[in-house]
Design a protein around this motif. Sequence first.
Motif, PDB file in Angstrom:
ATOM      1  N   ALA A  68       7.768   4.937   3.836  1.00  0.00           N
ATOM      2  CA  ALA A  68       8.091   4.087   2.684  1.00  0.00           C
ATOM      3  C   ALA A  68       9.013   2.946   3.109  1.00  0.00           C
ATOM      4  O   ALA A  68       8.824   1.787   2.696  1.00  0.00           O
ATOM      5  CB  ALA A  68       8.741   4.930   1.584  1.00  0.00           C
ATOM      6  N   PRO A 113       6.192  -5.885   3.968  1.00  0.00           N
ATOM      7  CA  PRO A 113       5.327  -5.848   2.770  1.00  0.00           C
ATOM      8  C   PRO A 113       3.932  -6.398   3.025  1.00  0.00           C
ATOM      9  O   PRO A 113       3.013  -6.110   2.253  1.00  0.00           O
ATOM     10  CB  PRO A 113       6.102  -6.725   1.767  1.00  0.00           C
ATOM     11  N   LYS A 170       8.256  -1.102   2.895  1.00  0.00           N
ATOM     12  CA  LYS A 170       9.115  -2.061   2.195  1.00  0.00           C
ATOM     13  C   LYS A 170       9.589  -3.161   3.134  1.00  0.00           C
ATOM     14  O   LYS A 170       9.665  -4.333   2.754  1.00  0.00           O
ATOM     15  CB  LYS A 170      10.293  -1.323   1.563  1.00  0.00           C
ATOM     16  N   LYS A 171       9.899  -2.801   4.371  1.00  0.00           N
ATOM     17  CA  LYS A 171      10.384  -3.804   5.325  1.00  0.00           C
ATOM     18  C   LYS A 171       9.263  -4.760   5.739  1.00  0.00           C
ATOM     19  O   LYS A 171       9.509  -5.921   6.031  1.00  0.00           O
ATOM     20  CB  LYS A 171      10.958  -3.090   6.552  1.00  0.00           C
ATOM     21  N   ASN A 212       2.728   7.483  -1.030  1.00  0.00           N
ATOM     22  CA  ASN A 212       3.386   6.208  -0.720  1.00  0.00           C
ATOM     23  C   ASN A 212       2.448   5.039  -0.981  1.00  0.00           C
ATOM     24  O   ASN A 212       2.851   4.023  -1.551  1.00  0.00           O
ATOM     25  CB  ASN A 212       3.793   6.168   0.764  1.00  0.00           C
ATOM     26  N   LEU A 242       3.655   2.584  -3.811  1.00  0.00           N
ATOM     27  CA  LEU A 242       4.266   1.335  -3.338  1.00  0.00           C
ATOM     28  C   LEU A 242       3.274   0.183  -3.290  1.00  0.00           C
ATOM     29  O   LEU A 242       3.668  -0.974  -3.240  1.00  0.00           O
ATOM     30  CB  LEU A 242       4.873   1.546  -1.938  1.00  0.00           C
ATOM     31  N   ARG A 243       1.979   0.477  -3.268  1.00  0.00           N
ATOM     32  CA  ARG A 243       0.986  -0.595  -3.149  1.00  0.00           C
ATOM     33  C   ARG A 243      -0.062  -0.554  -4.268  1.00  0.00           C
ATOM     34  O   ARG A 243      -0.940  -1.403  -4.298  1.00  0.00           O
ATOM     35  CB  ARG A 243       0.251  -0.493  -1.808  1.00  0.00           C
TER      36      ARG A 243
END
Lengths: 241, 241, 241, 241
Positions: free
Chosen positions: A183, A190, A187-188, A108, A112-113
């Motif tokens: 995840a 950031p 996302k919620k 993740n 995601l980052r």
Amino acid sequence: MSSSLEENPDALILSDDPFHPANLIPELCRSFYHLGWVTGTGGGVSIRINDKAYIAPSGVQKERIIPTDIFVLPYPLVEPPSPHTDRVFLRRPQKNLKESACTPLFWNAFDLRDAGSCVHTHSQNAVMATLLWPGEVFEISHQEMIKGVRTGGMGKALSYLDKLTVPIIDNTPFEEDLKDSMAAAMKKYPEAAGVLVRRHGVYVWGADWEKAKTQTECLDYLFEISVKMKLAGLPTLLTEQ
Amino acid sequence: MSSSLEENPDALILSDDPFHPANLIPELCRSFYHLGWVTGTGGGVSIRINDKAYIAPSGVQKERIIPTDIFVLPYPLVEPPSPHTDRVFLRRPQKNLKESACTPLFWNAFDLRDAGSCVHTHSQNAVMATLLWPGEVFEISHQEMIKGVRTGGMGKALSYLDKLTVPIIDNTPFEEDLKDSMAAAMKKYPEAAGVLVRRHGVYVWGADWEKAKTQTECLDYLFEISVKMKLAGLPTLLTEQ
Amino acid sequence: MSSSLEENPDALILSDDPFHPANLIPELCRSFYHLGWVTGTGGGVSIRINDKAYIAPSGVQKERIIPTDIFVLPYPLVEPPSPHTDRVFLRRPQKNLKESACTPLFWNAFDLRDAGSCVHTHSQNAVMATLLWPGEVFEISHQEMIKGVRTGGMGKALSYLDKLTVPIIDNTPFEEDLKDSMAAAMKKYPEAAGVLVRRHGVYVWGADWEKAKTQTECLDYLFEISVKMKLAGLPTLLTEQ
Amino acid sequence: MSSSLEENPDALILSDDPFHPANLIPELCRSFYHLGWVTGTGGGVSIRINDKAYIAPSGVQKERIIPTDIFVLPYPLVEPPSPHTDRVFLRRPQKNLKESACTPLFWNAFDLRDAGSCVHTHSQNAVMATLLWPGEVFEISHQEMIKGVRTGGMGKALSYLDKLTVPIIDNTPFEEDLKDSMAAAMKKYPEAAGVLVRRHGVYVWGADWEKAKTQTECLDYLFEISVKMKLAGLPTLLTEQ
């Protein structure tokens, strides 16, 4: 992967450089053990350099890992990164070891980052924070140590005037099943530099191992002092000062 | 026992292998000392490999034991394993040392669970748990660290959804007199991975020294966080979550 | 004192033996520093072997003492053992150092108990015990660790069923002025293994450095757990169990 | 500055002497890291010897600094000592490092007290003290450890009968902006041996690195025990005893 690596995947983890991931992961795990972050085989750290991710084994004494215990995975993966999935490794230890169950969670942070390293601790400061902050987030403001944390774990450093927010997700019986809720929390939120797991610990990432480690130290310090403040009846959020 | 051992029992404890019990016991005791588990000469660890049990001496600084301090006993014993019984050793240190008073308790773990190692600590986390849980058992649920503990200390790992139960027995003036009540608790709670002794400490065992050590770390972590939770007014048992 | 020592008093502190007092005192002070017992130059340890007493210097970083910093005094002394008294040393360091201000207190242990070693710590566990036990004594019962303490610091080990009593004397602006009240407490409580000094720390002695150290560990453990128990509202004395 | 130094400024930080500032600063930072004083890249230490000030870099892992990371500044400076000012260094590391943001604060200690060393920690004991003492000063009396602190950080040692007073200033978003309020506090409280920064940490100085370090240890001990006393409901100031 060069043909020499196909013949000798151990070349991926053999290095005289103390900053090679296969040397750093054992050293960092030893250090984290003495901080009480990875006792009882829990917790760990992964390092990703470009297209290779270095992962510690699961269920072993983290303070006694050696370089030949390290798994190397290709990044990105075609297959979903579950340790229960039979998939290709660039290198597997010859000993009978399982890769860390945290792998999907580390992924993740990579996916995601674009993180270069991810730390997972079972620190009691993190666990106590998840118990004393029963809602969806841990929050604290007006602490110098907040300045050591970066926006989203990767951006610019927070200011002393910024409120620190770390989302808290619920634990699951199998660690890999945290993947989706972690995840979703990333996302919620950031700007969050880590994700707390209630009754379990915390995941923190950074651009490289140094930043992942120092941000873990900052967050752990903030969890610890917040718990002390809460138990002493001191407010942990100031509207202004 | 080979004839060379009869001539030179020190061969039982002389080895270049750092994982030989006579080398491991001093190393583990040093490490446990720095965790506060075996200060003031208290506590210890034993390792059994097949028909030989390696035991630390009694009443000495546990962080300064050396391999030549180690007692070796045959397993099983014909005689009851009390240190007050005059019986056969495979090896006695040449120094004037007494074997650990914990020997009969270690034997419980060997006899009743077929354990390969048993750890005894005076950890304050364990002692505080016995004081804040005044009944017959210590219990906690919904902590990730529970997954590091095995059923009965030897079986499969517990699930996050399993409640951890550790029986608590009362202390006695002579350590060896704990033998019967510890054995009774182990029989009454066959799934327990350790036995707490009120106002004293804990006994934890495992299939080998690694598992005994990591399970001791998990249990100690759980005692510590449970005490923190209890003192913070947080429930330590959830009926569901 | 042989003529060679008159010519070279450094021979008193130069030895390859790690158990020589001039080597042990630096090692023990380093270890005590990491326990938080002798930070900020406070605390220390002395060792007496027959007619020679080895003393650490005053006002220096205790974790950085080296053998050539050690003072050697004759035992017994003709002069009263105040550091303010000009008297004969068997050896003085060539550096500009003062002997420990604890010297007269160490002498109490040598004179009144025939001790071979005396430890002085500023442990916060000891100081908190003197604040939470505002009377003339600290007391606790029914703790396994009591068995590590010896009657009067020198006699047989206490039983689990014995109550531990440690007298508490008031602090004075000059450490040497504690001499008389410490001596009075030792005479009034002949079974005590140490003397607490309110808002200051503790003095503990033993037949040799090993026993002085392990008894200090036992007492410190008991101070620590007693403070935890008191703050948790748990009784520290049981009339029976 | 000799012509050889102009040619080779690294000569300023290369030395076989373990007590050279460029060797001491890394060693002290490692030690402070293990005390929890400089985790997460926070805190640090500077040493000034006559006309040269040795400064650690900013934003790096303090336990991993090496001598070639050290900045050397001339003392006194013509320019105001802000890290945002472009000014002359005697030596800059060749790596891309920033000097410590604490530099202007260290300069307060050099300028206003003629200190030879200044320590800055983020110790949680210091931070908790600033939260539990909400006014302009932290105060405690009747603790032996007060005797380890010197008047103004540089004068004679305090007596056990002296009350210890440490001013507390409010934190600012940029560390260098603490310069004026810290200087004001040092002038208003000329006997203070350090300055606390609320929600941040403490600055402590001394005639040399040894005294700065041991006074930091004494103050930190006093912050720690004061917090424990306050939370236990014990008075931290006695009018007489």
